[in-house]
Design an enzyme around this catalytic site. Structure first.
Site, PDB file in Angstrom:
ATOM      1  N   THR A  99       0.641  -1.406   0.127  1.00  0.00           N
ATOM      2  CA  THR A  99      -0.287  -0.048   0.242  1.00  0.00           C
ATOM      3  C   THR A  99       0.962   1.333  -0.135  1.00  0.00           C
ATOM      4  OG1 THR A  99      -1.876  -0.764   0.755  1.00  0.00           O
ATOM      5  CG2 THR A  99      -1.921   1.633   1.172  1.00  0.00           C
ATOM      6  N   THR A 124       5.888  11.369   7.389  1.00  0.00           N
ATOM      7  CA  THR A 124       6.029  11.332   8.397  1.00  0.00           C
ATOM      8  C   THR A 124       7.272  11.817   9.270  1.00  0.00           C
ATOM      9  OG1 THR A 124       5.782  10.163  10.131  1.00  0.00           O
ATOM     10  CG2 THR A 124       5.916   8.975   8.068  1.00  0.00           C
ATOM     11  N   ASP A 125       7.281  12.220   9.985  1.00  0.00           N
ATOM     12  CA  ASP A 125       8.556  12.882  11.130  1.00  0.00           C
ATOM     13  C   ASP A 125       9.254  11.432  10.953  1.00  0.00           C
ATOM     14  OD1 ASP A 125       6.658  11.198  12.960  1.00  0.00           O
ATOM     15  OD2 ASP A 125       7.344  13.143  14.064  1.00  0.00           O
ATOM     16  N   GLU A 126       8.181  10.060  11.115  1.00  0.00           N
ATOM     17  CA  GLU A 126       9.326   8.866  11.615  1.00  0.00           C
ATOM     18  C   GLU A 126      10.701   8.640  10.279  1.00  0.00           C
ATOM     19  OE1 GLU A 126       6.754   5.465  12.915  1.00  0.00           O
ATOM     20  OE2 GLU A 126       5.724   6.816  13.793  1.00  0.00           O
ATOM     21  N   TYR A 149       7.380   0.475   8.976  1.00  0.00           N
ATOM     22  CA  TYR A 149       6.126   1.561   8.452  1.00  0.00           C
ATOM     23  C   TYR A 149       7.478   2.956   8.457  1.00  0.00           C
ATOM     24  CZ  TYR A 149       3.673   5.240   9.246  1.00  0.00           C
ATOM     25  OH  TYR A 149       3.254   6.934   9.382  1.00  0.00           O
ATOM     26  N   LYS A 153       7.157   4.563   4.260  1.00  0.00           N
ATOM     27  CA  LYS A 153       6.446   6.174   4.405  1.00  0.00           C
ATOM     28  C   LYS A 153       8.077   6.628   3.745  1.00  0.00           C
ATOM     29  CE  LYS A 153       3.793   7.389   5.186  1.00  0.00           C
ATOM     30  NZ  LYS A 153       1.959   7.710   4.264  1.00  0.00           N
TER      31      LYS A 153
HETATM   32  N1  LIG Z   1      -1.429   9.484  12.789  1.00  0.00           N
HETATM   33  C1  LIG Z   1      -0.515  10.209  12.623  1.00  0.00           C
HETATM   34  O1  LIG Z   1      -0.134  10.917  13.728  1.00  0.00           O
HETATM   35  C2  LIG Z   1       0.111  10.123  11.021  1.00  0.00           C
HETATM   36  C3  LIG Z   1       1.583  11.458  11.705  1.00  0.00           C
HETATM   37  C4  LIG Z   1       2.233  11.436  10.448  1.00  0.00           C
HETATM   38  C5  LIG Z   1       1.576  11.319   8.851  1.00  0.00           C
HETATM   39  N2  LIG Z   1       0.723  10.269   8.956  1.00  0.00           N
HETATM   40  C6  LIG Z   1       0.470   9.565   7.619  1.00  0.00           C
HETATM   41  O2  LIG Z   1      -0.943  10.508   7.556  1.00  0.00           O
HETATM   42  C7  LIG Z   1      -1.550   8.921   6.682  1.00  0.00           C
HETATM   43  C8  LIG Z   1      -3.546   9.393   7.192  1.00  0.00           C
HETATM   44  O3  LIG Z   1      -2.339   8.466   8.812  1.00  0.00           O
HETATM   45  P1  LIG Z   1      -3.828   8.147   9.634  1.00  0.00           P
HETATM   46  O4  LIG Z   1      -3.245   8.759  10.987  1.00  0.00           O
HETATM   47  O5  LIG Z   1      -6.101   9.018   9.551  1.00  0.00           O
HETATM   48  O6  LIG Z   1      -4.010   6.334   9.055  1.00  0.00           O
HETATM   49  P2  LIG Z   1      -5.037   5.552   9.099  1.00  0.00           P
HETATM   50  O7  LIG Z   1      -5.003   4.220   9.310  1.00  0.00           O
HETATM   51  O8  LIG Z   1      -6.376   6.675  10.546  1.00  0.00           O
HETATM   52  O9  LIG Z   1      -6.143   6.069   7.597  1.00  0.00           O
HETATM   53  C9  LIG Z   1      -5.717   5.291   6.921  1.00  0.00           C
HETATM   54  C10 LIG Z   1      -6.765   4.945   5.820  1.00  0.00           C
HETATM   55  O10 LIG Z   1      -6.416   4.814   4.508  1.00  0.00           O
HETATM   56  C11 LIG Z   1      -6.983   3.865   3.961  1.00  0.00           C
HETATM   57  N3  LIG Z   1      -6.700   2.514   3.468  1.00  0.00           N
HETATM   58  C12 LIG Z   1      -5.237   1.709   3.863  1.00  0.00           C
HETATM   59  N4  LIG Z   1      -4.892   1.138   2.461  1.00  0.00           N
HETATM   60  C13 LIG Z   1      -6.085   1.427   1.777  1.00  0.00           C
HETATM   61  C14 LIG Z   1      -5.680   1.066   0.084  1.00  0.00           C
HETATM   62  N5  LIG Z   1      -4.707   0.329  -0.385  1.00  0.00           N
HETATM   63  N6  LIG Z   1      -6.721   1.369  -0.685  1.00  0.00           N
HETATM   64  C15 LIG Z   1      -6.948   2.775  -0.356  1.00  0.00           C
HETATM   65  N7  LIG Z   1      -6.966   2.975   1.163  1.00  0.00           N
HETATM   66  C16 LIG Z   1      -6.534   2.359   2.153  1.00  0.00           C
HETATM   67  C17 LIG Z   1      -7.904   2.647   5.178  1.00  0.00           C
HETATM   68  O11 LIG Z   1      -9.079   2.270   4.950  1.00  0.00           O
HETATM   69  C18 LIG Z   1      -7.730   4.173   6.285  1.00  0.00           C
HETATM   70  O12 LIG Z   1      -9.066   4.766   5.786  1.00  0.00           O
HETATM   71  C19 LIG Z   1      -1.261   7.785   6.334  1.00  0.00           C
HETATM   72  O13 LIG Z   1      -0.349   8.276   5.275  1.00  0.00           O
HETATM   73  C20 LIG Z   1      -0.116   7.904   7.648  1.00  0.00           C
HETATM   74  O14 LIG Z   1       1.527   7.359   7.835  1.00  0.00           O
HETATM   75  C21 LIG Z   1      -0.113  10.254  10.309  1.00  0.00           C
END
Ligand SMILES: NC(=O)c1ccc[n+]([C@@H]2O[C@H](COP(=O)([O-])OP(=O)(O)OC[C@H]3O[C@@H](n4cnc5c(N)ncnc54)[C@H](O)[C@@H]3O)[C@@H](O)[C@H]2O)c1
Length: 317
Positions: A99, A124-126, A149, A153
């Site tokens: 994905t 992400t900052d990671e 993860y 990214k």
């Molecule tokens: N949550 C955080 O603190 C954070 C921080 C930095 C970056 N991010 C990034 O932000 C983005 C969103 O994070 P989040 O916390 O909302 O994640 P989340 O896990 O809550 O949501 C991810 C969404 O993507 C959908 N999804 C997963 N695989 C898929 C696919 N193959 N095709 C279509 N849809 C798919 C899921 O159904 C879900 O709705 C991610 O890319 C994550 O890496 C998150």
């Protein structure tokens, strides 16, 4: 503007869609696979809107996405779709590679083939890896991810950048610190601690609880992604953070305090593998170039978040 949002049923994606529809006349196409992390109920209040459409689909499904792009005149792609939980990536990294890397590549090819005006990658900052007690990461720093993860990214970021350099696709990368707020899946630290505290269950913290994260309220983060989408200079990376560094222990203690529970609920458990000690971002670039700044203070936003989970037991149950 017509925006193709992937992962819009997830935590940040659903907050972003609400932010856009509350503030602009844009048209949103939400494309989400609805994995365990996606919840279409996050958007039930807007599902009947004329400027919103939902497709249940996988970003690995090139044909399905192409059909949508042939029919709709899409201006912009914002990619939130991802496998997002570090612990799951440690148990099994396969879907993260598919994905987060292959899926992003599929979207970039669409951006190229359909001459999309802007492609925004949520990163992400990671990707920078871990810091000791001093300093913060800037956009020019090398990537040094330590878990699958973060590595997936970082790989996606590299491919996004390559599509800018090689083909001139107009891209931006947002590297955000840890988000919190409404609609976050209960597997993540803050909702887990809130729900466990509400149920008088133990709040599990890895190791000694001293690992540090830089927290940002999701509404600030969505405003930042929006600023990048509209005003970000092509090919640029923008760090997004609020400068609220907290140990995991402080976060758990704050939640217990807000809910007036006993500190004895905190339980230290075996540390996560390759657990990064500290993340911190330098956000001068987004402040100076895009005039963005976080508006929410950590403790008051945490109180709002606790209140949201308290009011929405049906959502997390
Ligand atoms: N949550 C955080 O603190 C954070 C921080 C930095 C970056 N991010 C990034 O932000 C983005 C969103 O994070 P989040 O916390 O909302 O994640 P989340 O896990 O809550 O949501 C991810 C969404 O993507 C959908 N999804 C997963 N695989 C898929 C696919 N193959 N095709 C279509 N849809 C798919 C899921 O159904 C879900 O709705 C991610 O890319 C994550 O890496 C998150």
């Amino acid at each position: 503007m017509k925006i193709f949002v992937t992962g819009g049923a997830g935590f940040i994606g659903s907050n972003f869609i609400h932010y856009i529809l509350d503030n602009y006349d844009d048209y949103i196409i939400n494309f989400d696979k609805l994995t365990y992390a996606g919840n279409i109920k996050n958007l039930e209040d807007i599902e009947a809107e004329d400027n919103y459409q939902f497709f249940k689909g996988d970003i690995l499904d090139k044909d399905m996405m192409k059909k949508i792009f042939l029919k709709e005149d899409i201006d912009c792609i914002v990619n939130f779709a991802a496998e997002s939980h570090v612990d799951r990536s440690i148990s099994d990294s396969s879907q993260f590679i598919k994905t987060n890397i292959e899926g992003t590549h599929n979207l970039l090819k669409l951006a190229l083939d359909f001459n999309i005006k802007k492609f925004v990658q949520m990163s992400t900052d990671e990707v920078y890896g871990s810091l000791d007690d001093r300093g913060s990461f800037r956009e020019i720093d090398i990537l040094n991810p330590t878990n699958p993860y973060a590595a997936s990214k970082a790989a996606a970021d590299m491919i996004v950048n390559s599509f800018y350099k090689t083909y001139g696709v107009c891209v931006n990368i947002c590297r955000s610190s840890n988000n919190f707020g409404p609609h976050q899946h209960p597997e993540k630290l803050i909702p887990l601690c809130i729900i466990n505290a509400l149920n008088s269950r133990q709040l599990p913290l890895y190791g000694d609880g001293k690992n540090i994260r830089d927290w940002i309220y999701v509404k600030d983060s969505c405003r930042a992604v929006d600023a990048v989408m509209r005003k970000g200079k092509s090919g640029e990376i923008y760090n997004i953070g609020a400068g609220s560094e907290k140990t995991n222990l402080e976060v758990a203690e704050n939640i217990i305090e807000i809910l007036n529970r006993n500190m004895d609920l905190i339980e230290f458990v075996e540390d996560r593998k390759a657990h990064d000690y500290r993340y911190a971002l330098n956000t001068d670039k987004i402040r100076d170039e895009l005039n963005w700044e976080a508006e929410h203070k950590f403790y008051s936003a945490l109180k709002k978040t606790v209140d949201w989970y308290y009011q929405h037991v049906d959502w997390w149950e």
